[in-house]
Design a protein around this motif. Structure first.
Motif, PDB file in Angstrom:
ATOM      1  N   ALA A   7       5.180   4.760  -2.197  1.00 34.42           N
ATOM      2  CA  ALA A   7       4.071   5.529  -2.767  1.00 34.42           C
ATOM      3  C   ALA A   7       3.371   4.702  -3.837  1.00 34.42           C
ATOM      4  N   GLY A   8       2.095   4.369  -3.555  1.00 33.43           N
ATOM      5  CA  GLY A   8       1.351   3.474  -4.436  1.00 33.43           C
ATOM      6  C   GLY A   8       1.231   2.099  -3.821  1.00 33.43           C
ATOM      7  N   ALA A   9       1.112   2.072  -2.480  1.00 32.03           N
ATOM      8  CA  ALA A   9       1.188   0.821  -1.728  1.00 32.03           C
ATOM      9  C   ALA A   9       0.049  -0.148  -2.027  1.00 32.03           C
ATOM     10  N   CYS A  10      -1.043   0.342  -2.610  1.00 33.12           N
ATOM     11  CA  CYS A  10      -2.140  -0.565  -2.974  1.00 33.12           C
ATOM     12  C   CYS A  10      -1.719  -1.558  -4.063  1.00 33.12           C
ATOM     13  N   SER A  11      -0.619  -1.277  -4.740  1.00 29.04           N
ATOM     14  CA  SER A  11      -0.183  -2.116  -5.850  1.00 29.04           C
ATOM     15  C   SER A  11       0.500  -3.402  -5.403  1.00 29.04           C
ATOM     16  N   VAL A  12       0.853  -3.488  -4.115  1.00 23.23           N
ATOM     17  CA  VAL A  12       1.572  -4.663  -3.626  1.00 23.23           C
ATOM     18  C   VAL A  12       0.836  -5.251  -2.422  1.00 23.23           C
ATOM     19  N   PHE A  13       1.368  -6.333  -1.883  1.00 30.32           N
ATOM     20  CA  PHE A  13       0.743  -6.985  -0.731  1.00 30.32           C
ATOM     21  C   PHE A  13       1.829  -7.344   0.276  1.00 30.32           C
ATOM     22  N   GLY A  14       1.408  -7.720   1.497  1.00 24.48           N
ATOM     23  CA  GLY A  14       2.372  -8.089   2.531  1.00 24.48           C
ATOM     24  C   GLY A  14       3.206  -6.911   2.969  1.00 24.48           C
ATOM     25  N   LEU A  15       2.526  -5.820   3.350  1.00 20.36           N
ATOM     26  CA  LEU A  15       3.243  -4.584   3.660  1.00 20.36           C
ATOM     27  C   LEU A  15       4.180  -4.747   4.863  1.00 20.36           C
ATOM     28  N   SER A  16       3.781  -5.524   5.857  1.00 22.88           N
ATOM     29  CA  SER A  16       4.642  -5.710   7.032  1.00 22.88           C
ATOM     30  C   SER A  16       5.945  -6.410   6.640  1.00 22.88           C
ATOM     31  N   GLU A  17       5.865  -7.326   5.681  1.00 25.43           N
ATOM     32  CA  GLU A  17       7.077  -8.018   5.219  1.00 25.43           C
ATOM     33  C   GLU A  17       7.980  -7.062   4.437  1.00 25.43           C
ATOM     34  N   ILE A  18       7.359  -6.208   3.615  1.00 27.01           N
ATOM     35  CA  ILE A  18       8.140  -5.210   2.870  1.00 27.01           C
ATOM     36  C   ILE A  18       8.813  -4.242   3.834  1.00 27.01           C
ATOM     37  N   LYS A  19       8.070  -3.822   4.849  1.00 28.62           N
ATOM     38  CA  LYS A  19       8.617  -2.901   5.850  1.00 28.62           C
ATOM     39  C   LYS A  19       9.820  -3.521   6.562  1.00 28.62           C
ATOM     40  N   ALA A  20       9.706  -4.800   6.917  1.00 25.72           N
ATOM     41  CA  ALA A  20      10.793  -5.481   7.611  1.00 25.72           C
ATOM     42  C   ALA A  20      12.030  -5.612   6.717  1.00 25.72           C
ATOM     43  N   SER A  21      11.819  -5.876   5.436  1.00 21.60           N
ATOM     44  CA  SER A  21      12.951  -6.002   4.517  1.00 21.60           C
ATOM     45  C   SER A  21      13.696  -4.676   4.358  1.00 21.60           C
ATOM     46  N   PHE A  22      12.949  -3.583   4.262  1.00 17.45           N
ATOM     47  CA  PHE A  22      13.607  -2.273   4.176  1.00 17.45           C
ATOM     48  C   PHE A  22      14.309  -1.916   5.485  1.00 17.45           C
ATOM     49  N   ALA A  23      13.739  -2.345   6.610  1.00 23.40           N
ATOM     50  CA  ALA A  23      14.378  -2.070   7.907  1.00 23.40           C
ATOM     51  C   ALA A  23      15.754  -2.726   7.978  1.00 23.40           C
ATOM     52  N   GLU A  24      15.895  -3.911   7.369  1.00 17.19           N
ATOM     53  CA  GLU A  24      17.195  -4.585   7.337  1.00 17.19           C
ATOM     54  C   GLU A  24      18.231  -3.747   6.589  1.00 17.19           C
ATOM     55  N   LEU A  25      17.757  -2.893   5.686  1.00 17.28           N
ATOM     56  CA  LEU A  25      18.661  -2.031   4.915  1.00 17.28           C
ATOM     57  C   LEU A  25      18.844  -0.668   5.572  1.00 17.28           C
ATOM     58  N   GLY A  26      18.186  -0.458   6.719  1.00 20.66           N
ATOM     59  CA  GLY A  26      18.347   0.799   7.449  1.00 20.66           C
ATOM     60  C   GLY A  26      17.312   1.854   7.143  1.00 20.66           C
ATOM     61  N   PHE A  27      16.129   1.439   6.645  1.00 22.36           N
ATOM     62  CA  PHE A  27      15.088   2.396   6.291  1.00 22.36           C
ATOM     63  C   PHE A  27      13.826   2.161   7.121  1.00 22.36           C
ATOM     64  N   ASP A  28      13.254   3.260   7.565  1.00 23.58           N
ATOM     65  CA  ASP A  28      11.955   3.248   8.236  1.00 23.58           C
ATOM     66  C   ASP A  28      10.899   3.601   7.189  1.00 23.58           C
ATOM     67  N   VAL A  29      10.071   2.624   6.841  1.00 22.18           N
ATOM     68  CA  VAL A  29       9.149   2.764   5.717  1.00 22.18           C
ATOM     69  C   VAL A  29       7.752   3.135   6.188  1.00 22.18           C
ATOM     70  N   SER A  30       7.124   4.052   5.445  1.00 26.16           N
ATOM     71  CA  SER A  30       5.692   4.320   5.591  1.00 26.16           C
ATOM     72  C   SER A  30       5.039   4.105   4.240  1.00 26.16           C
ATOM     73  N   PHE A  31       3.719   3.843   4.261  1.00 27.98           N
ATOM     74  CA  PHE A  31       2.997   3.491   3.046  1.00 27.98           C
ATOM     75  C   PHE A  31       1.911   4.515   2.756  1.00 27.98           C
TER      76      PHE A  31
END
Length: 383
Positions: A7-31
């Motif tokens: 929540a507040g995804a405009c504050s960061v960049f490289g959303l696909s990379e962030i999504k992939a990193s959370f997926a490694e931890l077992g989370f399905d991320v939405s922005f």
């Protein structure tokens, strides 16, 4: 996979990379982000199409807040895995300083009333007047003995500050704090806390100058993990973060702190989000520290990468936008005819910035080159 909302995804960049990193931890991320952020270009990076703009989260959503608006939302709706201590520390510096004291950490001295602050000024100390519940540099004034006649005026201003930003972020001004201005170099840092693990996102040295009694950040230097300075502060950041969060929490954390000449490392600000205004600096690093810190992987950052902000020292209209910008990646925010204010304590007040590798000494001597006055700004509207 467990669902998680950034929540507040405009504050960061490289959303696909962030999504992939959370997926490694077992989370399905939405922005997601707030509707008032739609169309605002914080940085030059793609993937904004992945963001849904909404003022509310889905029912039972677990959120990681990245901005002040979403901290307020999580605090109100209890939708994040963030300790009450972290949320309260984000909204009250009085609470945060007391938390530091209770847990044996260094903290700024506070003054119980105007007379105590005035006595400190008389003894040669600098003091800071700040609204209790506000974030970043909003409403902050800094005084020394020469400005003591302004103390009552600034206390009144801080107690009554109201603006559009506070309304948008749903932040309530809860009174006034009077604290010592701790001497020494200032730093800022972001961390990521994941269920007991603390990862450093970035640490920056800051050059802070005082413009019209307001502390303003003129430049950042990104510290490399190879530097002794980085390694020293990493230990403090991990201890603070482990104390303020609970075992099952998932959150970013932002700090400002002072490296005191007395050997103290003193936190002066905290929020359970990422720091603002440094996206350009981090993008130029060639890495995505937000994603890498989620994965917990070790990563290197370049040495001597700096961001220089050009700040107005007078109010008025830009008459000359041929600014004396340093070499490097440049962004100009204010063009000829735009209005600027002589209170550049927030990110939105910057006139321009440059990101470059600074091989020379990163010191106060750079600051005057970043301050723009009547050569560029007219008191009269430009026709």
């Amino acid at each position: 996979m467990e669902k998680l909302v950034i929540a507040g995804a405009c504050s960061v960049f490289g959303l696909s990379e962030i999504k992939a990193s959370f997926a490694e931890l077992g989370f399905d991320v939405s922005f997601i982000d707030a509707p008032f952020m739609a169309g605002i270009k914080i940085h030059e990076y793609p993937e904004t199409e992945e963001i849904t703009y909404t003022a509310e989260l889905p029912e039972n959503a677990v959120a990681v807040p990245l901005s002040e608006y979403w901290i307020s939302y999580c605090k109100k709706h209890d939708c994040g895995r963030i300790s009450q201590a972290a949320l309260e520390s984000s909204r009250s510096k009085e609470y945060f300083y007391q938390f530091l004291k209770d847990h044996g950490f260094d903290f700024p001295e506070t003054y119980r009333d105007e007379n105590s602050a005035r006595n400190a000024l008389e003894k040669g100390k600098k003091i800071i007047i700040k609204p209790v519940g506000l974030h970043s540099g909003y409403g902050i004034e800094i005084l020394d003995k020469n400005g003591k006649e302004k103390l009552s005026e600034y206390i009144n201003q801080a107690a009554n500050i109201k603006n559009r930003t506070l309304r948008l972020m749903e932040i309530e001004n809860k009174g006034v704090m009077l604290t010592e201005a701790v001497e020494g170099p200032e730093y800022s840092a972001d961390c990521f806390y994941f269920q007991g693990r603390v990862s450093i996102v970035r640490i920056c040295r800051k050059l802070v100058t005082v413009i019209n009694d307001k502390p303003c950040c003129a430049a950042y230097r990104l510290l490399s993990p190879k530097e002794d300075e980085y390694k020293r502060f990493e230990l403090y950041l991990k201890k603070w973060t482990e104390s303020v969060f609970e075992e099952n929490n998932i959150s970013y954390a932002q700090y400002d702190f002072i490296d005191s000449p007395d050997g103290w490392v003193v936190p002066i600000d905290f929020a359970s989000r990422v720091g603002g205004g440094i996206s350009d600096l981090l993008i130029e690093s060639g890495k995505n520290p937000y994603a890498l810190s989620v994965s917990g992987k070790l990563f290197s950052l370049p040495e001597n990468l700096c961001q220089f902000s050009y700040l107005p020292v007078v109010s008025g209209y830009v008459k000359n936008d041929d600014y004396p910008l340093r070499e490097g990646k440049r962004r100009i925010f204010k063009k000829r005819g735009d209005y600027v204010i002589s209170n550049p304590s927030s990110v939105g007040s910057r006139i321009a910035l440059t990101v470059s590798s600074e091989k020379n000494d990163f010191s106060e001597k750079i600051v005057p080159q970043l301050l723009l006055g009547r050569d560029f700004i007219s008191p009269d509207k430009i026709k």
